[in-house]
Scaffold this motif. Structure first.
Motif, PDB file in Angstrom:
ATOM      1  N   VAL A 227      19.484  16.364  37.736  1.00 29.81           N
ATOM      2  CA  VAL A 227      20.481  15.795  38.632  1.00 29.81           C
ATOM      3  C   VAL A 227      21.789  16.568  38.534  1.00 29.81           C
ATOM      4  O   VAL A 227      22.415  16.906  39.551  1.00 29.81           O
ATOM      5  N   ALA A 228      22.210  16.856  37.310  1.00 32.11           N
ATOM      6  CA  ALA A 228      23.454  17.599  37.109  1.00 32.11           C
ATOM      7  C   ALA A 228      23.383  18.958  37.797  1.00 32.11           C
ATOM      8  O   ALA A 228      24.330  19.382  38.483  1.00 32.11           O
ATOM      9  N   ASP A 229      22.264  19.640  37.648  1.00 32.40           N
ATOM     10  CA  ASP A 229      22.108  20.961  38.255  1.00 32.40           C
ATOM     11  C   ASP A 229      22.100  20.881  39.775  1.00 32.40           C
ATOM     12  O   ASP A 229      22.730  21.703  40.453  1.00 32.40           O
ATOM     13  N   GLN A 230      21.424  19.877  40.332  1.00 26.92           N
ATOM     14  CA  GLN A 230      21.350  19.740  41.785  1.00 26.92           C
ATOM     15  C   GLN A 230      22.713  19.460  42.392  1.00 26.92           C
ATOM     16  O   GLN A 230      22.987  19.846  43.534  1.00 26.92           O
ATOM     17  N   LEU A 231      23.585  18.786  41.650  1.00 26.89           N
ATOM     18  CA  LEU A 231      24.885  18.403  42.185  1.00 26.89           C
ATOM     19  C   LEU A 231      25.986  19.398  41.835  1.00 26.89           C
ATOM     20  O   LEU A 231      27.168  19.105  42.006  1.00 26.89           O
ATOM     21  N   GLY A 232      25.611  20.565  41.349  1.00 28.82           N
ATOM     22  CA  GLY A 232      26.598  21.623  41.159  1.00 28.82           C
ATOM     23  C   GLY A 232      27.242  21.681  39.796  1.00 28.82           C
ATOM     24  O   GLY A 232      28.211  22.424  39.601  1.00 28.82           O
ATOM     25  N   TYR A 233      26.713  20.914  38.818  1.00 31.85           N
ATOM     26  CA  TYR A 233      27.254  20.967  37.459  1.00 31.85           C
ATOM     27  C   TYR A 233      26.383  21.891  36.616  1.00 31.85           C
ATOM     28  O   TYR A 233      25.277  21.535  36.230  1.00 31.85           O
ATOM     29  N   CYS A 234      26.890  23.075  36.318  1.00 27.73           N
ATOM     30  CA  CYS A 234      26.118  24.026  35.520  1.00 27.73           C
ATOM     31  C   CYS A 234      26.047  23.612  34.052  1.00 27.73           C
ATOM     32  O   CYS A 234      25.129  24.004  33.334  1.00 27.73           O
ATOM     33  N   ASP A 235      27.009  22.826  33.611  1.00 31.29           N
ATOM     34  CA  ASP A 235      27.082  22.382  32.224  1.00 31.29           C
ATOM     35  C   ASP A 235      26.788  20.884  32.182  1.00 31.29           C
ATOM     36  O   ASP A 235      27.574  20.070  32.682  1.00 31.29           O
ATOM     37  N   GLN A 236      25.651  20.491  31.585  1.00 29.43           N
ATOM     38  CA  GLN A 236      25.283  19.072  31.568  1.00 29.43           C
ATOM     39  C   GLN A 236      26.269  18.237  30.760  1.00 29.43           C
ATOM     40  O   GLN A 236      26.539  17.089  31.109  1.00 29.43           O
ATOM     41  N   SER A 237      26.836  18.789  29.700  1.00 30.99           N
ATOM     42  CA  SER A 237      27.793  18.020  28.902  1.00 30.99           C
ATOM     43  C   SER A 237      29.042  17.707  29.722  1.00 30.99           C
ATOM     44  O   SER A 237      29.628  16.618  29.594  1.00 30.99           O
ATOM     45  N   TYR A 238      29.457  18.637  30.595  1.00 25.41           N
ATOM     46  CA  TYR A 238      30.598  18.388  31.477  1.00 25.41           C
ATOM     47  C   TYR A 238      30.255  17.291  32.490  1.00 25.41           C
ATOM     48  O   TYR A 238      31.063  16.402  32.771  1.00 25.41           O
ATOM     49  N   PHE A 239      29.035  17.368  33.023  1.00 26.64           N
ATOM     50  CA  PHE A 239      28.563  16.318  33.934  1.00 26.64           C
ATOM     51  C   PHE A 239      28.587  14.964  33.243  1.00 26.64           C
ATOM     52  O   PHE A 239      29.047  13.960  33.808  1.00 26.64           O
ATOM     53  N   ASN A 240      28.113  14.906  31.986  1.00 27.93           N
ATOM     54  CA  ASN A 240      28.106  13.644  31.241  1.00 27.93           C
ATOM     55  C   ASN A 240      29.522  13.089  31.086  1.00 27.93           C
ATOM     56  O   ASN A 240      29.748  11.884  31.228  1.00 27.93           O
ATOM     57  N   ARG A 241      30.481  13.981  30.806  1.00 33.69           N
ATOM     58  CA  ARG A 241      31.861  13.535  30.628  1.00 33.69           C
ATOM     59  C   ARG A 241      32.437  12.992  31.932  1.00 33.69           C
ATOM     60  O   ARG A 241      33.113  11.951  31.947  1.00 33.69           O
ATOM     61  N   MET A 242      32.188  13.697  33.035  1.00 38.10           N
ATOM     62  CA  MET A 242      32.712  13.248  34.322  1.00 38.10           C
ATOM     63  C   MET A 242      32.066  11.929  34.735  1.00 38.10           C
ATOM     64  O   MET A 242      32.726  11.033  35.263  1.00 38.10           O
ATOM     65  N   TYR A 243      30.768  11.798  34.494  1.00 37.25           N
ATOM     66  CA  TYR A 243      30.060  10.564  34.850  1.00 37.25           C
ATOM     67  C   TYR A 243      30.652   9.372  34.098  1.00 37.25           C
ATOM     68  O   TYR A 243      30.927   8.322  34.681  1.00 37.25           O
ATOM     69  N   LYS A 244      30.866   9.550  32.793  1.00 36.60           N
ATOM     70  CA  LYS A 244      31.416   8.462  31.991  1.00 36.60           C
ATOM     71  C   LYS A 244      32.854   8.160  32.382  1.00 36.60           C
ATOM     72  O   LYS A 244      33.275   6.989  32.422  1.00 36.60           O
ATOM     73  N   LYS A 245      33.622   9.192  32.705  1.00 35.05           N
ATOM     74  CA  LYS A 245      35.020   8.995  33.102  1.00 35.05           C
ATOM     75  C   LYS A 245      35.112   8.145  34.372  1.00 35.05           C
ATOM     76  O   LYS A 245      35.976   7.267  34.492  1.00 35.05           O
ATOM     77  N   ILE A 246      34.222   8.383  35.314  1.00 43.04           N
ATOM     78  CA  ILE A 246      34.296   7.713  36.613  1.00 43.04           C
ATOM     79  C   ILE A 246      33.625   6.352  36.596  1.00 43.04           C
ATOM     80  O   ILE A 246      34.129   5.384  37.175  1.00 43.04           O
TER      81      ILE A 246
END
Length: 268
Positions: A227-246
């Protein structure tokens, strides 16, 4: 102080009807999709995707679907405890109702989703969290009502940027790209976008991506990494941080979302 009575998500068919009755609580409705009409004190109020409707307590209310398509809407019902609330919560002074079309569709969906998750999960301190989200939504609606007289040119510019983000959020989008889209400087685009929506274009992009990620994680067999890769997040840990932040929780935590729509304490 407000007292939250109910939070719900309704997805109903085109023949939906709400019998006429007096509302016993204030109602805040957000239309996610489809069309419907409320009749408030004998006045018809057509609603469509992105519309927000505040119905004060004591309003004579009925409703009907459009006869051709289903509609989906979030709602919460609440009571206010005293005259002071009418000063601190401007929407309570709106009579006989308030209707507006939100300029921040994806964020409104995300906040309502979190509100419903907290309401259904009833984990420790959920009442405080729910009250905070409700006050935020009431505040957003009040601000948008106050800004209804913003110049059409600014609103059109922001709408163009929002639509571009909605169409292209799976790819890499830069602020410079958005500024070229409307032939303005990046600083001007950021300032106008924040003036109209209360957030930056990049914050809006992340919210759109995270909301799309939530749907994929709940409704597809894709892994978090996919999911992270499909939505343009090359770094899964960054995706995890943004997901939790929002959303307030990591992407691996979806307990409670499955119950959405299953519990209805009062229909809107």
């Amino acid at each position: 102080m407000i007292e939250l009575k109910s939070v719900l998500l309704e997805e109903v068919g085109p023949e939906w009807r709400k019998a006429e009755e007096i509302t016993e609580a204030h109602i805040f409705i957000y239309v996610v999709s489809g069309q419907l009409t409320y009749r408030l004190n004998h006045q018809d109020i057509p609603l469509t995707k992105g519309d927000v409707l505040f119905i004060p307590k004591g309003t004579l209310r009925a409703g009907i679907g459009d006869g051709t398509q289903m509609h989906q809407k979030f709602a919460f019902l609440f009571q206010s405890s005293g005259a002071a609330d009418h000063t601190s919560i401007p929407l309570l002074a709106h009579k006989p109702y308030l209707l507006l079309h939100t300029r921040n569709h994806e964020y409104m969906k995300q906040r309502f989703s979190l509100l419903l998750q907290q309401w259904l999960g009833k984990l420790p301190h959920y009442e405080l969290i729910c009250t905070g989200i409700v006050l935020e939504l009431l505040g957003i609606a009040a601000r948008e009502a106050d800004h209804a007289d913003l110049p059409l040119k600014k609103l059109s510019m922001v709408a163009t940027i929002q639509q571009y983000i909605l169409d292209s959020y799976r790819g890499q989008i830069r602020l410079e790209e958005l500024s070229q889209l409307v032939d303005r400087t990046p600083n001007y685009v950021t300032r106008i976008f924040r003036e109209v929506t209360g957030q930056t274009p990049i914050d809006y992009l992340h919210q759109v991506r995270v909301y799309a990620a939530r749907d994929l994680l709940l409704n597809s067999p894709m892994t978090i990494g996919q999911v992270a890769d499909q939505l343009g997040y090359c770094d899964q840990s960054y995706f995890n941080r943004m997901y939790k932040k929002i959303t307030g929780h990591p992407p691996s935590n979806h307990t409670g979302h499955q119950a959405i729509g299953q519990r209805r304490e009062e229909r809107a």
